[in-house]
Motif scaffolding. Structure first.
Motif, mmCIF file in Angstrom:
data_model
loop_
_atom_site.group_PDB
_atom_site.id
_atom_site.type_symbol
_atom_site.label_atom_id
_atom_site.label_comp_id
_atom_site.label_asym_id
_atom_site.label_seq_id
_atom_site.Cartn_x
_atom_site.Cartn_y
_atom_site.Cartn_z
ATOM 1 N N GLN A 290 13.153 -9.846 14.683
ATOM 2 C CA GLN A 290 11.869 -9.673 15.368
ATOM 3 C C GLN A 290 11.978 -8.713 16.545
ATOM 4 N N GLY A 291 13.178 -8.149 16.777
ATOM 5 C CA GLY A 291 13.356 -7.237 17.895
ATOM 6 C C GLY A 291 13.693 -7.990 19.172
ATOM 7 N N LEU A 292 14.050 -7.235 20.215
ATOM 8 C CA LEU A 292 14.530 -7.871 21.446
ATOM 9 C C LEU A 292 13.493 -8.799 22.073
ATOM 10 N N PHE A 293 12.251 -8.309 22.197
ATOM 11 C CA PHE A 293 11.214 -9.090 22.857
ATOM 12 C C PHE A 293 10.147 -9.564 21.880
ATOM 13 N N GLY A 294 10.405 -9.434 20.598
ATOM 14 C CA GLY A 294 9.394 -9.803 19.606
ATOM 15 C C GLY A 294 9.377 -11.295 19.383
ATOM 16 N N GLU A 295 8.238 -11.760 18.846
ATOM 17 C CA GLU A 295 8.161 -13.172 18.517
ATOM 18 C C GLU A 295 8.437 -13.358 17.036
#
Lengths: 297, 242
Positions: A290-295
């Motif tokens: 989901q990526g570094l800051f993704g949910e």
């Protein structure tokens, strides 16, 4: 030895400024704006126009190689680039939105716009690299690493821009309207938010940050019609690795990509700098899809 | 009683060639709670979406306190005194509870603190949870945020699409009793509900739609006793009021 960190931070500054605009169009207008690189280049050439008119070296500020003319040029680039982008939205993207064009249509339109933009710039100013000035940067040593005062200023301007944007998004009515529209445009309208105005401000903010990046890149490196297009892949990488939805993710992604590229150069693999940055992106996505800051979906 | 909402012969749908509503009429007077009922696919949700400007009205009239609503952009509806709580995705999940309420008050900024305290008075949980992102709340708490957000603009008419959907019977009871309280504070309410029995119990009147048209209407009490209503919902020989 920690030199690559400095180079990476400078690189990351440019990527972050461009990629924040990319993430804003992605989240609010819901398409990947392939023309973001040309918006950055447009900003750089608008700044060049002012610098040519009044001279870059005049009134240098302290240890910096630039003076107030470059700041004036930057402000002019912000205003002029925003106007160009608003006109382009009105002529190209607004009619597509009103016909409920699909995402892929919008992306293709942006891709076409990117080609046209680059060629119009080449037609107007030629394909040769240009420079704001021919200064020879004198590096200073801070904590054992070398950096020119201009590079430090560039990093400072980026950090300031990100901080101001953070305050804007969390404290102002317009900023909250933008976050609301990004999440649910219909619910935003039900609450009385005019999403057409939100869209205009999305373009203005994205174009302004890109114009700042273009001006800084023009000052520290050089201007070429492809200067923005060459940054497009790192910008997308920063957006994706950051998770796609938050500005803080984009900044974190830009730092990761910028530092990875600089590290590649540092170990003598400069030809592979982009490949190495992308490998780092793939590794991060393997661990955190989901990526570094993704949910999590 | 003065008329708050007047809807006359409304035709509306997602595509102009395939209308879902085929000439629906209704009136809601000041101080009333009116419920729109009907089987699945009757066009209940489409009706309040059409009033709110989310679905386009292709013919007919709709007005709120005498002001025409047809053709008005969705974002201008709040200004006329209309508030609408959709059934799903009715809160900004990434924004805090308080930010959700602030957005609800964008058209009514000077009264923000008063309205917020009013909402916290109705839904005491929200005061405690104000800093949390709305997406982290339970279904019932989210529904409270959605209703609270709609109240922030101090509307004349509050429209709710299935306020009890997905809630436990006990929580649904709480939501319905708060709606009664909101109504006695002077806000007229229009509800769309599947949960016919619970909704009619707090309502003054009801309309029953079927296939995009008016089927029946009347006092809530008489609809509860009407065997035709029971048939529409529960099959022949049934009554809602048991």
């Amino acid at each position: 030895m920690m030199q690559f960190v400095v180079d990476g931070l400078i690189n990351a500054s440019l990527i972050a400024l461009g990629a924040i605009g990319l993430s804003m169009t992605y989240n609010i207008l819901r398409f990947a704006n392939f023309a973001q690189g040309e918006i950055l280049a447009t900003g750089a050439y608008f700044a060049l126009a002012v610098v040519v008119l009044i001279g870059a070296g005049a009134g240098a500020l302290g240890p910096l190689a630039f003076g107030w003319p470059l700041l004036v040029a930057m402000v002019f680039a912000i205003v002029a680039t925003s106007l160009v982008v608003l006109v382009v939205d009105w002529l190209l993207f607004r009619p597509l939105r009103s016909k409920n064009a699909s995402r892929i249509t919008l992306i293709m339109a942006a891709f076409g716009l990117s080609l046209i933009g680059r060629n119009v710039i080449t037609l107007l100013v030629g394909g040769d690299p240009q420079y704001f000035s021919f200064y020879i940067p004198k590096a200073i040593t801070v904590f054992g690493v070398k950096a020119t005062p201009d590079e430090i200023a560039m990093f400072g301007i980026t950090a300031l821009a990100v901080f101001v944007l953070h305050l804007f998004l969390t404290r102002t009515t317009l900023g909250k309207s933008m976050r609301a529209t990004a999440e649910n445009p219909t619910l935003a309208q039900i609450n009385g938010i005019d999403t057409r105005s939100v869209i205009r401000w999305t373009w203005i903010i994205g174009a302004s940050l890109a114009a700042i990046a273009g001006t800084l890149q023009g000052h520290t490196i050089q201007l070429r019609p492809e200067m923005g297009f060459d940054l497009l892949l790192p910008m997308f990488a920063a957006l994706i690795v950051g998770g796609g939805t938050s500005m803080y993710g984009v900044v974190a992604g830009a730092l990761l990509i910028g530092l990875s590229e600089a590290l590649a150069v540092g170990v003598g693999l400069s030809a592979y700098r982009l490949s190495i940055a992308f490998m780092v992106m793939l590794l991060v996505l393997l661990v955190r899809p989901q990526g570094l800051f993704g949910e999590k979906a | 009683m003065s008329v708050v909402l007047e809807v006359r012969d409304v035709v509306a749908g997602y595509s102009p060639t395939l209308p879902i509503l085929n000439g629906v009429s209704l009136t809601v007077s000041a101080g009333e709670i009116v419920t729109i009922l009907g089987p699945n696919g009757a066009g209940k949700s489409t009706l309040i979406k059409a009033i709110a400007g989310v679905v386009k009205i292709t013919s007919g009239q709709a007005s709120l306190l005498g002001e025409n609503l047809v053709g008005l952009p969705t974002h201008e509806m709040v200004r006329t005194g209309l508030a609408y709580v959709p059934q799903t995705e009715n809160v900004f999940a990434k924004l805090s509870v308080e930010e959700n309420l602030e957005i609800g008050a964008f058209t009514n900024r000077h009264a923000y603190v008063r309205q917020r305290d009013h909402v916290f008075g109705l839904f005491a949980d929200l005061a405690r949870l104000r800093r949390l992102p709305a997406g982290k709340l339970s279904g019932g708490q989210r529904q409270m945020v959605a209703v609270g957000r709609a109240l922030m603009a101090d509307p004349k008419l509050l429209m709710l699409d299935e306020p009890s959907a997905g809630l436990s019977p006990k929580l649904a009871e709480v939501v319905f009793s708060q709606l009664r309280k909101i109504c006695s504070a002077g806000i007229t309410i229009l509800i769309v509900e599947q949960n016919a029995r619970a909704a009619l119990r707090i309502s003054d009147r009801g309309y029953i739609l079927a296939e995009g048209q008016n089927r029946l209407d009347g006092d809530a009490g008489s609809l509860l006793d009407n065997p035709k209503v029971g048939e529409l919902y529960l099959g022949a020989g049934s009554r809602l009021n048991k």
